[in-house]
Design a protein around this motif. Structure first.
Motif, short mmCIF file in Angstrom:
data_model
loop_
_atom_site.label_atom_id
_atom_site.label_comp_id
_atom_site.label_asym_id
_atom_site.label_seq_id
_atom_site.Cartn_x
_atom_site.Cartn_y
_atom_site.Cartn_z
N SER A 67 0.79 -1.24 0.00
CA SER A 67 0.00 0.00 0.00
C SER A 67 0.82 1.28 0.00
CB SER A 67 -0.94 -0.01 1.21
OG SER A 67 -1.64 1.19 1.31
N LEU A 68 1.84 1.38 0.84
CA LEU A 68 2.57 2.64 0.98
C LEU A 68 3.28 3.07 -0.30
CD1 LEU A 68 3.91 2.27 4.63
CD2 LEU A 68 2.18 3.88 3.81
N PRO A 69 3.97 2.16 -1.01
CA PRO A 69 4.55 2.59 -2.28
C PRO A 69 3.49 3.07 -3.28
CG PRO A 69 5.59 0.57 -1.54
CD PRO A 69 4.41 0.80 -0.65
N MET A 70 2.32 2.43 -3.28
CA MET A 70 1.25 2.86 -4.17
C MET A 70 0.78 4.26 -3.81
SD MET A 70 -2.52 1.19 -4.74
CE MET A 70 -3.71 1.99 -5.81
N GLN A 71 0.63 4.54 -2.53
CA GLN A 71 0.20 5.88 -2.12
C GLN A 71 1.22 6.94 -2.55
OE1 GLN A 71 -1.08 5.99 2.13
NE2 GLN A 71 -1.09 3.76 1.99
N ALA A 72 2.49 6.67 -2.29
CA ALA A 72 3.53 7.63 -2.65
C ALA A 72 3.56 7.85 -4.16
CB ALA A 72 4.89 7.14 -2.15
N ALA A 73 3.46 6.76 -4.91
CA ALA A 73 3.54 6.87 -6.37
C ALA A 73 2.31 7.57 -6.93
CB ALA A 73 3.68 5.48 -6.98
N MET A 74 1.13 7.26 -6.43
CA MET A 74 -0.08 7.92 -6.93
C MET A 74 0.00 9.43 -6.70
SD MET A 74 -4.10 7.31 -5.91
CE MET A 74 -4.20 5.68 -6.65
N ALA A 75 0.41 9.83 -5.51
CA ALA A 75 0.52 11.27 -5.22
C ALA A 75 1.54 11.93 -6.14
CB ALA A 75 0.89 11.47 -3.76
N TRP A 76 2.67 11.28 -6.33
CA TRP A 76 3.73 11.87 -7.16
C TRP A 76 3.29 12.03 -8.61
CZ3 TRP A 76 8.21 13.90 -5.36
CH2 TRP A 76 9.13 14.33 -6.33
N ILE A 77 2.70 10.97 -9.17
CA ILE A 77 2.32 10.98 -10.58
C ILE A 77 1.15 11.92 -10.82
CG2 ILE A 77 1.43 9.54 -12.46
CD1 ILE A 77 3.08 7.24 -11.28
N VAL A 78 0.20 11.99 -9.92
CA VAL A 78 -0.90 12.96 -10.05
C VAL A 78 -0.34 14.37 -10.12
CG1 VAL A 78 -2.82 14.03 -8.82
CG2 VAL A 78 -2.72 11.55 -9.04
N ALA A 79 0.58 14.71 -9.24
CA ALA A 79 1.18 16.05 -9.25
C ALA A 79 1.93 16.31 -10.56
CB ALA A 79 2.11 16.21 -8.05
N ASP A 80 2.71 15.35 -11.01
CA ASP A 80 3.45 15.53 -12.26
C ASP A 80 2.51 15.72 -13.44
OD1 ASP A 80 5.93 15.49 -11.15
OD2 ASP A 80 6.50 13.49 -11.86
N ALA A 81 1.45 14.93 -13.48
CA ALA A 81 0.49 15.04 -14.59
C ALA A 81 -0.16 16.41 -14.61
CB ALA A 81 -0.56 13.95 -14.47
N VAL A 82 -0.56 16.91 -13.47
CA VAL A 82 -1.20 18.23 -13.40
C VAL A 82 -0.21 19.33 -13.78
CG1 VAL A 82 -2.25 19.91 -11.82
CG2 VAL A 82 -2.92 17.49 -11.72
N ILE A 83 1.03 19.20 -13.35
CA ILE A 83 2.05 20.19 -13.74
C ILE A 83 2.19 20.26 -15.26
CG2 ILE A 83 4.53 20.66 -13.71
CD1 ILE A 83 4.57 19.59 -10.82
N LEU A 84 2.28 19.12 -15.91
CA LEU A 84 2.43 19.10 -17.37
C LEU A 84 1.21 19.68 -18.08
CD1 LEU A 84 4.10 15.61 -17.96
CD2 LEU A 84 5.18 17.86 -18.10
N VAL A 85 0.03 19.31 -17.58
CA VAL A 85 -1.20 19.78 -18.24
C VAL A 85 -1.37 21.28 -18.05
CG1 VAL A 85 -3.72 19.65 -18.16
CG2 VAL A 85 -2.34 17.55 -18.11
N ARG A 86 -1.13 21.78 -16.86
CA ARG A 86 -1.30 23.22 -16.63
C ARG A 86 -0.32 24.05 -17.43
NH1 ARG A 86 -2.48 23.37 -10.07
NH2 ARG A 86 -4.74 22.97 -10.23
#
Length: 624
Positions: free
Chosen positions: A140-159
């Motif tokens: 669970s913990l690696p999934m949580q860390a990765a989901m948060a990181w990738i969501v932030a990266d995706a939003v940065i690129l889109v914005r």
């Protein structure tokens, strides 16, 4: 309005406070169930072999989790210190990654709202059970860390419409993070759709956000998910979506090739009942910091039992928060619906896999399947507090300058008070969970067993099963002490033949053993002076045996030191050393049938056998 420095400082304090609490929970915990299975496999296979890393564990494909467990077992076998440290380190990585994501989604101006989202994630009871259980946390913990990181990266690129100066580096690091998360837990496949939906929802506002068709650009218009929004989201981060999509497809193919997750009988009706129980008795009470009561039926994990008033309060808080979001924030409806869909849909695969005629609905109340749902709710909170205010909220704020000032001063106070109450309630829940989690015999058994084995390291002993309260036989062969303590250096050798039968009792202490009387073999017709066995012989049992691993307890007189072989039908012969004179030997044999084959190997060896027992190893005090 809090300054950015103040917000960052408060966030850091909150994260440290969470890690202190989680550190205490980890320090007071110990191994449980699947943890011992991981340790057992790490004792039986080289930790870098595919037989170990590629094993389908209860339907999960998790090579990185196996690797961490294996390395931990090699470094400090059956020692809780290293696993506890991994829990705290992984939680720190996840919490910092979530805070980064919140700042990206909510924006630098959403100070108090961003802190509210962070506090929810840090202290919600939904993430506690999967943290305390080491094998679950490795998923669970690696999934949580990765989901948060990738969501932030995706939003940065889109914005930034893909024009970020480090866009290529962002894509590469997110792809690597995605692969690492998948290596820990196949459920990390959900990261891709979550990141895409979060990016779409974030793209409706901010720089160069498209204006919905038919909109005049005023606040009265509720933003819609237009073709322009979807196109912009896809094209602005198309390299990221392509990379993650390829990994998604490949990993899915590998997972269904390796895993046996769909094996067994399942029930649609029970799956739906489990999902509803998870929502109503776990997710909803957690919104008010519940449940406060945790109980367990050893060897099951703790289950939360919220009272009716807490469930009702949770629904009330949920309704109030949804009403506030829809009334005061543009685009909140889409965010709320998206989060709700995820929380429900994400439960379907795991509850389907767990559904069977023997599955109790209380399984859903263990809450160990909810950490990713907690993170998605955190994403929703961050998106909502970062959205523009509705026209109604603007008019209400402009109605009275004095009232606005008063509300501006009162708002943070009320929010801080509500957060304090929620955190207090969550800590009550965590304390109750901790008491229930520690109500388990595993820790004492393992500690006593390690001391007992070290104290008798020079006396070979039989393998045996762990107590039922520690690990059930369904985990065989990983419920054998030779697996659990296989990497422990200070212990006896585990053998199939011994002249002294000692066993570990249910508390892990070494005590005299004996053999139950499932079948008996009558004494031979000779004597010690005139041994009857001088060549191959078949000794008759007083009844047939089913195929199993049986233990033979046999007294004998031998005329010299030597070796004989013993075997049951359907099993391999075992070499048994014998000593001159009157002795007893205990032998473990695989097989079935109504006869025991006994053959002297040493030339000239003769022996007389006394009455023998064939059965199971048990404590001598229980056999009599």
């Amino acid at each position: 309005m809090l300054s950015r420095g103040t917000v960052s400082s408060v966030a850091l304090v909150a994260i440290v406070a969470q890690l202190v609490v989680r550190g205490w929970l980890a320090a007071t915990g110990n191994f449980y169930w699947d943890d011992l299975v991981l340790i057992g496999r790490a004792s039986d296979y080289p930790v870098l072999s595919w037989d170990y890393l590629g094993h389908s564990h209860d339907g999960h494909f998790m090579p990185a989790a196996f690797l961490v467990a294996g390395v931990s077992t090699v470094i400090a076998p059956v020692n809780w210190v290293v696993p506890a440290l991994t829990l705290v380190v992984l939680q720190a990585i996840a919490s910092l990654s979530v805070w980064r994501m919140i700042r990206v989604l909510a924006g630098p101006s959403a100070g108090v709202g961003a802190l509210a989202a962070l506090v929810f994630y840090l202290f919600t009871p939904m993430t506690v059970p999967a943290f305390a259980w080491w094998s679950a946390a490795l998923n669970s913990l690696p999934m949580q860390a990765a989901m948060a990181w990738i969501v932030a990266d995706a939003v940065i690129l889109v914005r930034e419409r893909g024009s970020h100066p480090r866009a290529r580096a962002i894509v590469i690091r997110s792809t690597v993070v995605f692969v690492v998360a998948l290596a820990f837990f196949e459920k990390s496949l959900f990261i891709l759709p979550v990141a895409f939906v979060a990016a779409v929802l974030a793209a409706r506002f901010g720089p160069a956000a498209p204006t919905p068709i038919g909109s005049t650009g005023g606040d009265e218009q509720e933003p819609r998910l237009t073709d322009t929004t979807l196109t912009r989201t896809f094209t602005a981060a198309r390299t990221l979506w392509a990379a993650l999509g390829i990994i998604f497809v490949l990993w899915t193919l590998v997972f269904f090739t390796v895993s046996d997750a769909t094996a067994g009988e399942h029930s649609v009706s029970q799956t739906l009942a489990l999902v509803w129980r998870s929502i109503n008795n776990a997710v909803v009470p957690s919104l008010v910091g519940g449940p406060w009561e945790w109980d367990r039926w050893v060897p099951s994990p703790p289950m939360g039992f919220p009272p009716t008033w807490m469930i009702v309060a949770g629904w009330g808080v949920l309704a109030a928060l949804v009403w506030w979001a829809v009334a005061t924030r543009r685009g909140a409806v889409a965010v709320v619906v998206s989060a709700a869909v995820y929380v429900v849909v994400a439960q379907l695969p795991v509850m389907w896999n767990r559904s069977s005629a023997n599955t109790a609905l209380e399984l859903a109340q263990t809450m160990r399947y909810l950490p990713d749902s907690a993170l998605v709710i955190t994403v929703a909170i961050a998106l909502i507090v970062g959205s523009p205010a509705t026209a109604r909220a603007h008019r209400a704020a402009g109605g009275s300058h004095a009232g606005t000032a008063d509300r501006g001063r009162l708002g943070p106070v009320v929010l801080a008070l509500a957060a304090a109450l929620a955190v207090t309630s969550a800590l009550i829940s965590l304390t109750s969970f901790s008491r229930s989690w520690r109500d388990d015999p595993t820790a004492d058994y393992l500690a006593n067993a390690k001391r007992s084995l070290a104290a008798h390291r020079d006396q070979p002993m039989f393998d045996q099963s762990l107590p039922l309260e520690v690990l059930l036989p369904v985990a065989y062969p990983n419920n054998q002490i030779s697996r659990t303590f296989g990497r422990v250096r200070d212990r006896p050798e585990f053998v199939g033949v011994t002249d002294r039968l000692d066993v570990l009792d249910s508390t892990g202490r070494l005590v005299p053993g004996s053999v139950t009387r499932a079948r008996t073999i009558p004494a031979g017709r000779g004597t010690c002076a005139q041994p009857e066995i001088t060549g191959p012989a078949r000794l008759s049992l007083d009844g047939p045996l089913i195929q199993w691993r049986w233990t033979v307890a046999m007294g004998y007189c031998a005329d010299r030191d030597g070796v004989v072989t013993m075997a049951l039908d359907g099993g391999q012969a075992v070499r048994v050393p014998v000593r001159s004179g009157l002795n007893v030997v205990y032998v473990q044999l695989e097989g079935h049938g109504s006869e025991l084959a006994l053959t002297p190997v040493t030339p000239g060896l003769s022996l007389h056998t006394g009455e023998a027992r064939v059965g199971e190893v048990a404590e001598a005090r229980l056999v009599g």
